[in-house]
Design a protein around this motif. Structure first.
Motif, PDB file in Angstrom:
ATOM      1  N   ALA A 199       0.839  -1.209   0.000  1.00 52.85           N
ATOM      2  CA  ALA A 199       0.000   0.000   0.000  1.00 52.85           C
ATOM      3  C   ALA A 199       0.871   1.254   0.000  1.00 52.85           C
ATOM      4  O   ALA A 199       0.570   2.237  -0.695  1.00 52.85           O
ATOM      5  CB  ALA A 199      -0.927  -0.010   1.216  1.00 52.85           C
ATOM      6  N   VAL A 200       1.975   1.211   0.775  1.00 61.39           N
ATOM      7  CA  VAL A 200       2.895   2.358   0.816  1.00 61.39           C
ATOM      8  C   VAL A 200       3.519   2.571  -0.566  1.00 61.39           C
ATOM      9  O   VAL A 200       3.614   3.698  -1.067  1.00 61.39           O
ATOM     10  CB  VAL A 200       3.983   2.144   1.898  1.00 61.39           C
ATOM     11  N   GLU A 201       3.920   1.447  -1.212  1.00 58.04           N
ATOM     12  CA  GLU A 201       4.525   1.549  -2.552  1.00 58.04           C
ATOM     13  C   GLU A 201       3.548   2.100  -3.570  1.00 58.04           C
ATOM     14  O   GLU A 201       3.891   2.911  -4.423  1.00 58.04           O
ATOM     15  CB  GLU A 201       4.949   0.158  -3.022  1.00 58.04           C
ATOM     16  N   ARG A 202       2.317   1.623  -3.472  1.00 60.77           N
ATOM     17  CA  ARG A 202       1.277   2.094  -4.381  1.00 60.77           C
ATOM     18  C   ARG A 202       1.089   3.608  -4.236  1.00 60.77           C
ATOM     19  O   ARG A 202       0.934   4.326  -5.219  1.00 60.77           O
ATOM     20  CB  ARG A 202      -0.030   1.372  -4.034  1.00 60.77           C
ATOM     21  N   ALA A 203       1.117   4.089  -2.987  1.00 56.94           N
ATOM     22  CA  ALA A 203       0.979   5.524  -2.729  1.00 56.94           C
ATOM     23  C   ALA A 203       2.180   6.273  -3.298  1.00 56.94           C
ATOM     24  O   ALA A 203       2.027   7.351  -3.895  1.00 56.94           O
ATOM     25  CB  ALA A 203       0.853   5.772  -1.229  1.00 56.94           C
ATOM     26  N   ALA A 204       3.375   5.666  -3.154  1.00 55.15           N
ATOM     27  CA  ALA A 204       4.578   6.308  -3.706  1.00 55.15           C
ATOM     28  C   ALA A 204       4.460   6.414  -5.220  1.00 55.15           C
ATOM     29  O   ALA A 204       4.821   7.440  -5.820  1.00 55.15           O
ATOM     30  CB  ALA A 204       5.815   5.510  -3.310  1.00 55.15           C
ATOM     31  N   GLY A 205       3.896   5.370  -5.816  1.00 52.84           N
ATOM     32  CA  GLY A 205       3.686   5.388  -7.260  1.00 52.84           C
ATOM     33  C   GLY A 205       2.767   6.523  -7.690  1.00 52.84           C
ATOM     34  O   GLY A 205       2.887   7.063  -8.792  1.00 52.84           O
ATOM     35  N   ALA A 206       1.862   6.898  -6.792  1.00 48.63           N
ATOM     36  CA  ALA A 206       0.941   8.003  -7.088  1.00 48.63           C
ATOM     37  C   ALA A 206       1.576   9.349  -6.728  1.00 48.63           C
ATOM     38  O   ALA A 206       0.960  10.394  -6.906  1.00 48.63           O
ATOM     39  CB  ALA A 206      -0.361   7.817  -6.320  1.00 48.63           C
ATOM     40  N   GLY A 207       2.786   9.310  -6.186  1.00 46.41           N
ATOM     41  CA  GLY A 207       3.488  10.556  -5.872  1.00 46.41           C
ATOM     42  C   GLY A 207       3.414  10.963  -4.409  1.00 46.41           C
ATOM     43  O   GLY A 207       3.780  12.081  -4.060  1.00 46.41           O
ATOM     44  N   LEU A 208       2.949  10.063  -3.558  1.00 45.00           N
ATOM     45  CA  LEU A 208       2.833  10.394  -2.131  1.00 45.00           C
ATOM     46  C   LEU A 208       4.020   9.812  -1.356  1.00 45.00           C
ATOM     47  O   LEU A 208       4.281   8.616  -1.435  1.00 45.00           O
ATOM     48  CB  LEU A 208       1.529   9.828  -1.554  1.00 45.00           C
ATOM     49  N   HIS A 209       4.705  10.659  -0.599  1.00 48.05           N
ATOM     50  CA  HIS A 209       5.858  10.207   0.198  1.00 48.05           C
ATOM     51  C   HIS A 209       5.736  10.719   1.621  1.00 48.05           C
ATOM     52  O   HIS A 209       6.527  11.549   2.067  1.00 48.05           O
ATOM     53  CB  HIS A 209       7.162  10.681  -0.455  1.00 48.05           C
ATOM     54  N   PRO A 210       4.718  10.251   2.345  1.00 50.93           N
ATOM     55  CA  PRO A 210       4.485  10.764   3.695  1.00 50.93           C
ATOM     56  C   PRO A 210       5.617  10.380   4.646  1.00 50.93           C
ATOM     57  O   PRO A 210       6.287   9.361   4.447  1.00 50.93           O
ATOM     58  CB  PRO A 210       3.178  10.091   4.120  1.00 50.93           C
ATOM     59  N   GLN A 211       5.790  11.209   5.683  1.00 57.37           N
ATOM     60  CA  GLN A 211       6.903  10.949   6.604  1.00 57.37           C
ATOM     61  C   GLN A 211       6.608   9.826   7.582  1.00 57.37           C
ATOM     62  O   GLN A 211       7.509   9.272   8.186  1.00 57.37           O
ATOM     63  CB  GLN A 211       7.305  12.235   7.345  1.00 57.37           C
ATOM     64  N   LEU A 212       5.333   9.463   7.767  1.00 60.65           N
ATOM     65  CA  LEU A 212       4.995   8.496   8.817  1.00 60.65           C
ATOM     66  C   LEU A 212       4.257   7.276   8.266  1.00 60.65           C
ATOM     67  O   LEU A 212       3.196   7.403   7.649  1.00 60.65           O
ATOM     68  CB  LEU A 212       4.108   9.158   9.871  1.00 60.65           C
ATOM     69  N   ARG A 213       4.816   6.100   8.536  1.00 58.48           N
ATOM     70  CA  ARG A 213       4.091   4.845   8.293  1.00 58.48           C
ATOM     71  C   ARG A 213       3.853   4.238   9.667  1.00 58.48           C
ATOM     72  O   ARG A 213       4.786   4.127  10.465  1.00 58.48           O
ATOM     73  CB  ARG A 213       4.943   3.876   7.465  1.00 58.48           C
ATOM     74  N   HIS A 214       2.601   3.869   9.962  1.00 55.06           N
ATOM     75  CA  HIS A 214       2.364   3.291  11.294  1.00 55.06           C
ATOM     76  C   HIS A 214       1.340   2.170  11.281  1.00 55.06           C
ATOM     77  O   HIS A 214       0.342   2.225  10.579  1.00 55.06           O
ATOM     78  CB  HIS A 214       2.031   4.363  12.333  1.00 55.06           C
ATOM     79  N   LEU A 215       1.648   1.137  12.087  1.00 55.92           N
ATOM     80  CA  LEU A 215       0.894  -0.117  12.060  1.00 55.92           C
ATOM     81  C   LEU A 215       0.703  -0.717  13.455  1.00 55.92           C
ATOM     82  O   LEU A 215      -0.263  -1.429  13.687  1.00 55.92           O
ATOM     83  CB  LEU A 215       1.668  -1.105  11.164  1.00 55.92           C
ATOM     84  N   ALA A 216       1.604  -0.426  14.400  1.00 51.27           N
ATOM     85  CA  ALA A 216       1.685  -1.203  15.647  1.00 51.27           C
ATOM     86  C   ALA A 216       0.815  -0.642  16.764  1.00 51.27           C
ATOM     87  O   ALA A 216       0.882   0.544  17.087  1.00 51.27           O
ATOM     88  CB  ALA A 216       3.132  -1.259  16.116  1.00 51.27           C
ATOM     89  N   ASN A 217       0.018  -1.500  17.397  1.00 47.31           N
ATOM     90  CA  ASN A 217      -0.697  -1.174  18.640  1.00 47.31           C
ATOM     91  C   ASN A 217       0.188  -1.592  19.832  1.00 47.31           C
ATOM     92  O   ASN A 217       1.378  -1.846  19.660  1.00 47.31           O
ATOM     93  CB  ASN A 217      -2.060  -1.888  18.651  1.00 47.31           C
ATOM     94  N   SER A 218      -0.407  -1.693  21.026  1.00 43.37           N
ATOM     95  CA  SER A 218       0.413  -2.046  22.204  1.00 43.37           C
ATOM     96  C   SER A 218       1.148  -3.364  22.018  1.00 43.37           C
ATOM     97  O   SER A 218       2.358  -3.454  22.267  1.00 43.37           O
ATOM     98  CB  SER A 218      -0.467  -2.200  23.457  1.00 43.37           C
ATOM     99  N   ALA A 219       0.408  -4.400  21.635  1.00 42.81           N
ATOM    100  CA  ALA A 219       1.022  -5.731  21.541  1.00 42.81           C
ATOM    101  C   ALA A 219       2.179  -5.703  20.556  1.00 42.81           C
ATOM    102  O   ALA A 219       3.268  -6.225  20.835  1.00 42.81           O
ATOM    103  CB  ALA A 219      -0.030  -6.755  21.113  1.00 42.81           C
ATOM    104  N   ALA A 220       1.959  -5.063  19.409  1.00 40.97           N
ATOM    105  CA  ALA A 220       3.006  -5.018  18.386  1.00 40.97           C
ATOM    106  C   ALA A 220       4.178  -4.153  18.842  1.00 40.97           C
ATOM    107  O   ALA A 220       5.339  -4.463  18.563  1.00 40.97           O
ATOM    108  CB  ALA A 220       2.425  -4.504  17.067  1.00 40.97           C
ATOM    109  N   THR A 221       3.884  -3.084  19.574  1.00 36.64           N
ATOM    110  CA  THR A 221       4.967  -2.246  20.099  1.00 36.64           C
ATOM    111  C   THR A 221       5.852  -3.077  21.030  1.00 36.64           C
ATOM    112  O   THR A 221       7.075  -2.987  21.003  1.00 36.64           O
ATOM    113  CB  THR A 221       4.388  -1.050  20.885  1.00 36.64           C
ATOM    114  N   LEU A 222       5.197  -3.918  21.847  1.00 36.99           N
ATOM    115  CA  LEU A 222       5.926  -4.679  22.864  1.00 36.99           C
ATOM    116  C   LEU A 222       6.687  -5.858  22.280  1.00 36.99           C
ATOM    117  O   LEU A 222       7.808  -6.133  22.702  1.00 36.99           O
ATOM    118  CB  LEU A 222       4.946  -5.167  23.943  1.00 36.99           C
ATOM    119  N   VAL A 223       6.086  -6.571  21.330  1.00 36.29           N
ATOM    120  CA  VAL A 223       6.707  -7.845  20.933  1.00 36.29           C
ATOM    121  C   VAL A 223       6.923  -8.042  19.427  1.00 36.29           C
ATOM    122  O   VAL A 223       7.427  -9.085  19.030  1.00 36.29           O
ATOM    123  CB  VAL A 223       5.918  -9.057  21.502  1.00 36.29           C
ATOM    124  N   LEU A 224       6.534  -7.069  18.593  1.00 33.42           N
ATOM    125  CA  LEU A 224       6.734  -7.244  17.149  1.00 33.42           C
ATOM    126  C   LEU A 224       7.520  -6.064  16.578  1.00 33.42           C
ATOM    127  O   LEU A 224       6.978  -5.212  15.862  1.00 33.42           O
ATOM    128  CB  LEU A 224       5.378  -7.359  16.423  1.00 33.42           C
TER     129      LEU A 224
END
Ligand SMILES: *Cc1c(COP(=O)(O)O)cnc(C)c1O
Length: 376
Positions: free
Chosen positions: A186-211
């Motif tokens: 999805a990030v690549e697809r957005a880049a293909g459209a010309g979007l290069h945002p500074q922030l990609r984010h995915l992790a909640n508490s569990a992911a912050t702690l262990v992923l």
């Protein structure tokens, strides 16, 4: 405390966020303070989280974001749940970032931006497999093209691209890697459209702690900010370096002796088996004590453990304390950090068949929040 109170330990919030920042390493931390800070009080929790090292705040609704601004909190805020018909202009004027999952929301934000004369800061949300908010694979290309066009016209600034995990609390679950792959596509697809945002984010508490592989540029812990484990498979709070911030307490309002065979509370779903003492606790389901805690909710009275006896009512419940000497005014702990053997929100969740998130978040508005560790 007179009748009851939820004590909130802001030093614990600060230290939990410090631990989350250490685990996030190079990623920034967005403390999630939606739903009145998971029941702990939004503005005090937000201030303590920022103090502890968070640099962003996350909420569901625009009103929540505006309430943070009304409390003079100036940190970046993302609000992620828009509904049609909402007035976005006040949020844009207040420098609130909004999440966009669909074209209708992009249109609404563009309208508001044109009205206010400033570019709206947006985070585009992809559904990478949770099956909840976010644009699905079919809609993502159109959404990123439309957002790129608006960015080139100066009506929006795409600050972030983000998504949310379905099974972060089950480390090793096969959907985690799959969602990550779709997120990167999805990030690549957005880049293909010309979007290069500074922030990609995915992790909640569990992911912050262990992923750690899911951290990207920013993590969004919620429940862990308040010192609760995101789930049994992630580990107990203590082993994660977290301390539960909320202690729910009450005072015994009445004690009386009754004979064996006395039915207790509505429906007599509990009957005494011996001559005994009953203690009345003035908290009920109107205050967020689950009615499902009937005959199973754990409490500690004057240092000893008991179980709720009979039906939890709107404003009160009863505890058969046997021959333990209990007096009016004695302290009842429903849940807290588990010091001295007192019950925890985790135990309540297990007893009533829910998650610790719901136990703390549902504590109602009649219960005053009393803060310790407040600064300035
Ligand atoms: C509530 C929420 C979070 C925080 O989740 P926790 O499991 O409490 O860490 C993060 N992101 C989104 C989109 C949320 O809705």
């Amino acid at each position: 405390m007179d009748r009851f109170a939820a004590y909130v330990d802001l030093d614990a919030v600060r230290s939990n966020v410090g631990e989350l920042c250490r685990r996030a390493r190079d990623a920034s931390v967005m403390a999630v303070v939606k739903a009145d800070g998971y029941g702990h009080g939004m503005a005090p929790s937000a201030r303590a989280a920022l103090d502890g090292g968070a640099s962003w705040l996350g909420v569901a609704f625009l009103e929540e974001a505006l309430a943070l601004r009304a409390a003079d909190i100036t940190a970046p805020v993302l609000a992620w749940l828009l509904a049609p018909g909402e007035d976005l202009a006040p949020a844009l004027v207040a420098d609130i970032d909004v999440s966009i999952s669909a074209l209708w929301a992009l249109d609404a934000v563009v309208d508001a931006a044109e009205g206010t004369g400033r570019a709206a800061r947006v985070h585009l949300k992809a559904d990478t497999g949770l099956g909840r908010a976010g644009a699905g694979d079919d809609d993502w290309p159109t959404l990123v093209e439309a957002a790129a066009k608006q960015e080139s016209e100066g009506t929006v600034e795409v600050v972030g691209i983000w998504s949310h995990l379905a099974h972060a609390d089950a480390p090793g679950h096969p959907t985690i890697g799959r969602q990550q792959t779709r997120f990167e596509e999805a990030v690549e697809r957005a880049a293909g459209a010309g979007l290069h945002p500074q922030l990609r984010h995915l992790a909640n508490s569990a992911a912050t702690l262990v992923l750690p592989e899911t951290h990207y540029d920013l993590v969004r812990p919620g429940v862990a900010v308040y010192g609760l484990s995101p789930g049994p498979d992630v580990g107990p709070a203590r082993s994660l370096g977290l301390r539960p911030a909320m202690t729910l307490q009450a005072r015994v309002a009445l004690v009386k002796t009754v004979a064996a065979g006395q039915g207790v509370s509505y429906g007599h779903r509990y009957t005494t088996t011996a001559n005994t003492s009953l203690a009345l606790v003035p908290l009920g389901y109107a205050d967020g004590i689950p009615r499902h805690a009937t005959n199973v909710g754990p409490v500690q009275i004057s240092g000893r453990r008991f179980t709720i006896s009979g039906t939890v009512c709107m404003d009160q419940f009863v505890v058969d304390v046997g021959d333990t000497s209990v007096a009016v005014g004695d302290e009842v702990i429903l849940f807290g950090p588990g010091d001295d053997g007192a019950p925890t929100a985790d135990e309540w969740a297990a007893a009533v068949g829910t998650i610790n998130y719901e136990i703390v978040t549902r504590i109602g508005p009649r219960v005053p929040r009393i803060y310790s560790g407040e600064r300035q």
